[in-house]
Structure formats: structure tokens, C-alpha cells
Write an enzyme that holds these catalytic residues in place. Sequence first.
Site, mmCIF file in Angstrom:
data_model
loop_
_atom_site.group_PDB
_atom_site.id
_atom_site.type_symbol
_atom_site.label_atom_id
_atom_site.label_comp_id
_atom_site.label_asym_id
_atom_site.label_seq_id
_atom_site.Cartn_x
_atom_site.Cartn_y
_atom_site.Cartn_z
ATOM 1 N N HIS A 49 0.804 -1.220 0.000
ATOM 2 C CA HIS A 49 0.000 0.000 0.000
ATOM 3 C C HIS A 49 0.841 1.275 0.000
ATOM 4 O O HIS A 49 0.295 2.365 -0.169
ATOM 5 C CB HIS A 49 -0.926 0.022 1.220
ATOM 6 C CG HIS A 49 -1.903 -1.104 1.258
ATOM 7 N ND1 HIS A 49 -2.820 -1.332 0.264
ATOM 8 C CD2 HIS A 49 -2.098 -2.095 2.175
ATOM 9 C CE1 HIS A 49 -3.553 -2.395 0.562
ATOM 10 N NE2 HIS A 49 -3.129 -2.878 1.715
ATOM 11 N N ARG A 74 6.649 -6.040 3.345
ATOM 12 C CA ARG A 74 5.339 -6.543 2.938
ATOM 13 C C ARG A 74 5.255 -6.396 1.417
ATOM 14 O O ARG A 74 5.283 -5.283 0.890
ATOM 15 C CB ARG A 74 4.190 -5.787 3.605
ATOM 16 C CG ARG A 74 2.836 -6.261 3.050
ATOM 17 C CD ARG A 74 1.678 -5.989 3.969
ATOM 18 N NE ARG A 74 1.296 -4.594 4.059
ATOM 19 C CZ ARG A 74 0.183 -4.166 4.670
ATOM 20 N NH1 ARG A 74 -0.640 -5.032 5.248
ATOM 21 N NH2 ARG A 74 -0.082 -2.879 4.752
ATOM 22 N N GLU A 154 -6.744 -12.311 6.327
ATOM 23 C CA GLU A 154 -7.557 -11.097 6.270
ATOM 24 C C GLU A 154 -8.815 -11.247 5.416
ATOM 25 O O GLU A 154 -9.372 -10.244 4.944
ATOM 26 C CB GLU A 154 -6.716 -9.912 5.776
ATOM 27 C CG GLU A 154 -5.874 -10.191 4.550
ATOM 28 C CD GLU A 154 -4.895 -9.065 4.246
ATOM 29 O OE1 GLU A 154 -5.045 -7.965 4.814
ATOM 30 O OE2 GLU A 154 -3.987 -9.289 3.423
#
Length: 258
Positions: A49, A74, A154
Site C-alpha cells: 500500500h 510486505r 484477512e
Amino acid sequence: MKVSSNPNLRLRNILEREDVAIATFITLKGVRTAQIIAHTGAVIIDCEHGNIDDSDMHDMVAAVSGSGVSPVVRIPSLDGTFMKRALETGAHGIMVPMVNTAKEAELVVKLAKFPPVGIRGHGSSFACLEHGLKTPSEFIAKANQNTITMIQIETASAVENVDEIAQVEGIDLLFIGPNDLSLSLLGYTPANFADTALLQAISNVVASAKRYGKKVGILSTDGEAAKKAKEMFDLIVLNTDVRTLQAWYGKELNIARS
């Protein structure tokens, strides 16, 4: 997790001591940003992100490691090319988002580990440096044991399959993404930790992780939430650099204007 004798593996050593590790997601590019955040604890360089490209990632891993803290990357998705690039920077760990099945978890291990466990190829001249080792050969001999492999739980599907996922050998830590999990389960975000369905899903993930000897982590929005989470989790990511900057500056600006 197998015990490591390498003092440079800061995050792994914290987890092996059964202590709670606290980290921060970093989404802003730059060596100085990485150094500043690194002085607060472990850093997860967010290439999913964040505004961080391949070159930024390389520089930031070196900056974090040079600050005496473990860099974790990540990656954007379960992608072998980006995983290889992240690992070859010398990151002490990787975090893979949206892992929904045991088969996907097995693929993470296959891509992240050198033979005979996986299919990761040799080539990086940099990775050994961030692990406090002198040569690539030394790094390869220990990388399968030393590199922390994290996957994110998630989605509703991931929770449904979590018992099988937690049994995959080579996965070290299950990390709960509460906002995406809330979005998947309940159709809204940010996560409401008073919602019983979300709490039950989180409890199920924690139980499976503990049952099969995995570490478990979660995102927290502030210090009080993180303090409470220490009772249940091994790794707590305390918000992101951008959110923290927004919150602090907004609060102080309101004071200044009042």
C-alpha cells in the site's frame, strides 16, 4: 520457530524469547524516513500500500538494518518475482497479504526458501550484509532458518481455512489484517473491535496459530490498543507512519487554533 544464534536477527530473537515485538508499517519512501521509524522498533516496509518502489525498498532495508532494527518487507501479493526482490535486499522477513488457503501458504514457503525446502535461487550479493554475515554462502546456509515468513489472514476464506494454513511447515507467523477481515466478513471498514463476529474470527486465528506452534500478530491503531493486544499477540504493528503523522499534526493544529 527455531532458535537463532545470530544477534543481528533482532526481530526473530525477540519472538524466540517469547517477548512481544512491536513494529510500524512504513509507507513513505526514503532512507531518512526509514531511519526515523527504525528508532522506534522493528519496521515493516509496506510495498503493498505504500509509495515505495524497488529501488526505495533496497535502500530502506539497508537503512533499517543499519539502525540496529529488523527490516521486514510486505510484498504487494503472492508474487514470486517481487518476493525474490524483497528477500534479496536482505530483509529479515517478508509479509505476504491475502493468503487464503494452505496451498497458497505452501507456495509462499516454496518461493521463500532455498533448496531443498523451496526453489529460491542464489544470486544476491546484498542479503548477507543485512544479516551480519560476510559471504552469500554463509547467508544461504542459514537463510531458510533465519528469515521470518509471515502471511496475512484477512478474509473470511482465510479464517475458514486457518487450521490447515497454520499447519504449513515453514510459515512462522500469521498476521491478522483486521480492516480487510472486517470488510470481508461484515462489509465495512475500519474494523470495529466490539463486533462479536470479528472478535470470534480473530480468536479462531489465534487459537489455530497457538495450536500449531505459530506466532500471531495484528495491527493496532494506538498505544492503548497495542498494550491490550500484548496479552494475546506476539507481534503488534502500531499503525503506519502516515496515519501517525496525520493524527499528531491534526491534534496539535486543533490545539493551536483553539
